[in-house]
Design a protein around this motif. Structure first.
Motif, mmCIF file in Angstrom:
data_model
loop_
_atom_site.group_PDB
_atom_site.id
_atom_site.type_symbol
_atom_site.label_atom_id
_atom_site.label_comp_id
_atom_site.label_asym_id
_atom_site.label_seq_id
_atom_site.Cartn_x
_atom_site.Cartn_y
_atom_site.Cartn_z
ATOM 1 N N ILE A 97 0.850 -1.197 0.000
ATOM 2 C CA ILE A 97 0.000 0.000 0.000
ATOM 3 C C ILE A 97 0.881 1.241 0.000
ATOM 4 O O ILE A 97 1.805 1.362 0.795
ATOM 5 N N GLU A 98 0.603 2.184 -0.908
ATOM 6 C CA GLU A 98 1.376 3.424 -0.992
ATOM 7 C C GLU A 98 0.714 4.586 -0.265
ATOM 8 O O GLU A 98 1.390 5.411 0.345
ATOM 9 N N VAL A 99 -0.604 4.688 -0.388
ATOM 10 C CA VAL A 99 -1.337 5.853 0.126
ATOM 11 C C VAL A 99 -2.492 5.378 0.997
ATOM 12 O O VAL A 99 -3.244 4.478 0.611
ATOM 13 N N VAL A 100 -2.625 6.003 2.157
ATOM 14 C CA VAL A 100 -3.747 5.728 3.058
ATOM 15 C C VAL A 100 -4.670 6.940 3.057
ATOM 16 O O VAL A 100 -4.222 8.071 3.300
ATOM 17 N N LEU A 101 -5.937 6.703 2.779
ATOM 18 C CA LEU A 101 -6.962 7.752 2.845
ATOM 19 C C LEU A 101 -7.700 7.605 4.166
ATOM 20 O O LEU A 101 -8.313 6.561 4.421
ATOM 21 N N GLU A 102 -7.678 8.631 4.999
ATOM 22 C CA GLU A 102 -8.392 8.596 6.277
ATOM 23 C C GLU A 102 -9.693 9.356 6.111
ATOM 24 O O GLU A 102 -9.709 10.581 6.060
ATOM 25 N N CYS A 103 -10.799 8.615 6.036
ATOM 26 C CA CYS A 103 -12.108 9.203 5.729
ATOM 27 C C CYS A 103 -13.132 8.951 6.824
ATOM 28 O O CYS A 103 -14.336 8.973 6.561
ATOM 29 N N THR A 104 -12.694 8.696 8.054
ATOM 30 C CA THR A 104 -13.652 8.316 9.091
ATOM 31 C C THR A 104 -14.433 9.493 9.658
ATOM 32 O O THR A 104 -15.562 9.337 10.112
ATOM 33 N N GLY A 105 -13.820 10.682 9.715
ATOM 34 C CA GLY A 105 -14.468 11.822 10.353
ATOM 35 C C GLY A 105 -14.362 11.824 11.861
ATOM 36 O O GLY A 105 -14.811 12.756 12.519
ATOM 37 N N ASP A 106 -13.760 10.800 12.434
ATOM 38 C CA ASP A 106 -13.592 10.698 13.887
ATOM 39 C C ASP A 106 -12.189 11.174 14.246
ATOM 40 O O ASP A 106 -11.203 10.585 13.784
ATOM 41 N N PRO A 107 -12.055 12.229 15.071
ATOM 42 C CA PRO A 107 -10.720 12.775 15.350
ATOM 43 C C PRO A 107 -9.763 11.764 15.968
ATOM 44 O O PRO A 107 -8.605 11.664 15.546
#
Length: 446
Positions: A97-107
Motif C-alpha cells: 500500500i502506498e497511500v492511506v486515505l483517512e475518511c472516518t471523520g472521527d478525530p
C-alpha cells in the motif's frame, strides 16, 4: 499539469498507485466512484467498522459486485479487485500500500490511523479535517521526518483554498483574505440535532429516508465545520483567524474585494492576511444572487499602478479603487476530486495543502447555559459549537478544542456563549487524542 500523464505511465507499467481507504461514508464513496474510472489508481482495500455498510455504499455507487469480493489483500492485488475488511491496521501495515486515505471523520481514529500509516512509511491523505485541526501540524512534521507526504484532501474546500493562495503567491501577489462560502445566520449557532432539519426545510421523515445524520448536518449549520476548515487553512497558509471568531459577512462574488479588505480602507478585516467565511444570505435571510455558498475565494492586492491597470484591461473583479481583486471558484466536487491528492502524494511527493504551523484552533463554545454534571456531546451536538480563533488565544485560555469535546463531564457551570476551558471539562490525560494534542501544543507553542 502532468498528474494524468504520470498516472497513465504507472498504469502502462502495470504498477498502479495502490490505495487503502479507511471509512466508506459520503466523502469516501464519492472518491471510490471516480477511482474505478481513473487509470493508474487501484483501491486495493477498504476498511470500515461495518463491512455490510461498505458493501451497500459500493453498490450505491455502481461498483460491480465482483469488484469487491477479494478474500484478502493478496487476491485483491493479483486480480485488481478490492478487499473489504474491518481491520484498518492490517491494510496500513501491508508494504504494497502506498497511500492511506483517512475518511472516518472521527478525530481520535484519524490521529491513530495517520500515525500508524506514517510509521509504516505510507503517504496520508487526511480527509478527516477534524483530526487535522486537532493535531495536523504535528502529523505533518512526523510525516516529513519519515520521508512521506501528509496532505489535505483535494476537492474539500481547505485544499482548494490552499491551491488558490499558493497560485497567487507564486505569481507574486499578496493575499489579503481567503476562505469559502456557506449559508449563515447568527441563530444557527444554537441549532441542535433536534432542530436542525427545520433550518434545512426538511421533516425528520425526509431526512431519515435520505440517510442523513442530524449531528453531522448540524455541524455544517452551526458554524463548527466552517471554523474547522478555516483553522486548517490558517495552519497551512499562515493566514490569521479573527481574534474572536469568524464574522460570516454576507457577500456575493461581486462584493468580495470590497468587503474583504482592511477596515481602514472600507472593508471588514482587522488587517491584511486573514481567513474568513462569507454568507450566501443577508442577515434578513434574503439570498444573495451571486452567492458563493458552495465555493471558495481569495482576495489579493494589486500593489502597483501597473498591476491595477492590468486588472482593468483584463476585466478582473476589483473593489472601487481597483487595488483589491478577487478570484473564486463557485463550487467544489468533494470526494469526486480526491484522486488529485492521491496522485500528487504518490507521484510528485507533494501535498495538496498541509498544516505546517499551528496558527488556528477551534474551541468549544456553549450553545446554552451548561451545568455541572452535563456530558458534552461533541461536534454538531446540543451542547457546544466550534469557534475558530488564533491558536495563541486558545493556548492562553487553555480552551477545550472541539475535537475533544465529546463524552466529557462538566465540573463547572459554563455560561451561554462562553468558551469552554479544560478546567470546565477536563479531558482524560491518558487518552491517545489528548496525549497527541498535548504533544503538538508543547512542540508548537514556541
Amino acid at each position: 499539469m502532468n498528474l494524468h500523464r504520470k498516472l497513465l505511465a504507472r498504469a502502462a507499467e502495470g504498477r498502479p498507485v495502490r490505495v487503502a481507504q479507511i471509512g466508506a461514508g459520503k466523502f469516501g464513496s464519492m472518491f471510490l466512484h471516480q477511482a474505478r474510472r481513473t487509470a493508474g489508481l487501484h483501491v486495493a482495500g477498504i476498511a470500515d467498522l461495518s463491512v455490510p455498510r461498505a458493501r451497500a455504499a459500493l453498490a450505491r455507487i455502481h461498483w460491480p459486485e465482483g469488484a469487491y469480493d477479494a478474500p484478502g489483500l493478496d487476491a485483491a492485488i493479483a486480480t485488481g479487485g478490492t478487499h473489504l475488511t474491518e481491520d484498518a491496521m492490517a491494510l496500513i501495515a501491508d508494504p504494497r500500500i502506498e497511500v492511506v486515505l483517512e475518511c472516518t471523520g472521527d478525530p481520535a481514529a484519524g490521529l491513530r490511523h495517520a500515525r500508524a500509516a506514517i510509521a509504516h512509511g505510507k503517504h496520508v491523505v487526511m480527509v478527516n479535517v477534524e483530526a487535522d485541526v486537532l493535531a495536523g501540524p504535528l502529523l505533518a512534521r512526523e510525516a516529513a521526518a519519515a520521508g512521506v507526504v501528509y496532505s489535505m484532501a483535494y476537492g474539500d474546500q481547505p485544499a482548494l483554498v490552499c491551491e488558490m493562495v499558493d497560485t497567487l503567491r507564486a505569481g507574486g501577489f499578496t493575499v489579503i483574505a481567503a476562505g469559502k462560502g456557506t449559508k449563515y445566520l447568527p441563530e444557527f449557532h444554537a441549532s441542535t440535532p433536534a432542530t436542525v432539519w427545520g433550518f434545512y426545510g426538511l421533516s425528520e421523515e425526509q431526512a431519515r429516508a435520505g440517510g442523513m445524520n442530524p449531528q453531522m448536518f448540524n455541524s455544517f449549520l452551526d458554524g463548527t465545520k466552517s471554523g474547522i476548515e478555516m483553522a486548517a487553512i490558517a495552519n497551512a497558509t499562515g493566514l490569521a483567524p479573527p481574534e474572536d471568531g469568524l464574522a460570516f459577512p454576507p457577500a456575493g462574488t461581486s462584493e468580495l474585494p470590497t468587503i474583504l479588505r482592511p477596515h481602514n480602507e472600507g472593508g471588514i478585516l482587522p488587517r491584511k492576511g486573514m481567513v474568513e467565511v462569507v454568507s450566501s444570505v443577508r442577515r434578513d435571510g434574503e439570498t444573495i444572487p451571486d452567492n458563493l455558498r458552495w465555493g471558495v475565494y481569495a482576495v489579493f492586492e494589486g500593489e502597483t499602478e501597473y498591476a491595477r491597470r492590468c486588472f482593468t484591461e483584463y476585466g478582473v473583479a476589483t473593489d472601487p479603487s481597483g487595488r483589491y481583486a478577487a478570484l473564486w471558484r463557485p463550487y467544489h466536487f468533494i470526494g469526486l476530486e480526491l484522486g488529485v491528492s492521491v496522485a500528487s502524494a504518490a507521484l510528485r511527493g507533494e501535498p495538496t495543502g498541509c498544516g505546517t504551523e499551528w496558527r488556528g484552533d477551534v474551541v468549544a463554545v456553549a450553545k446554552r447555559a451548561l451545568k455541572v454534571g452535563e456530558v458534552l456531546d461533541g461536534e454538531g451536538g446540543a451542547c457546544v459549537w466550534g469557534k475558530c480563533i488564533p491558536a495563541a488565544r486558545s493556548r492562553a485560555l487553555d480552551a477545550l478544542p472541539i475535537g475533544l469535546a465529546h463524552g466529557i463531564r462538566l465540573v463547572r457551570d459554563v455560561a451561554e456563549g462562553a468558551i469552554v476551558t479544560a478546567a470546565d471539562a477536563p479531558p482524560d490525560p491518558a487518552s491517545d487524542p489528548v496525549r497527541i494534542r498535548s504533544e503538538m501544543c508543547r512542540i508548537f507553542s514556541g
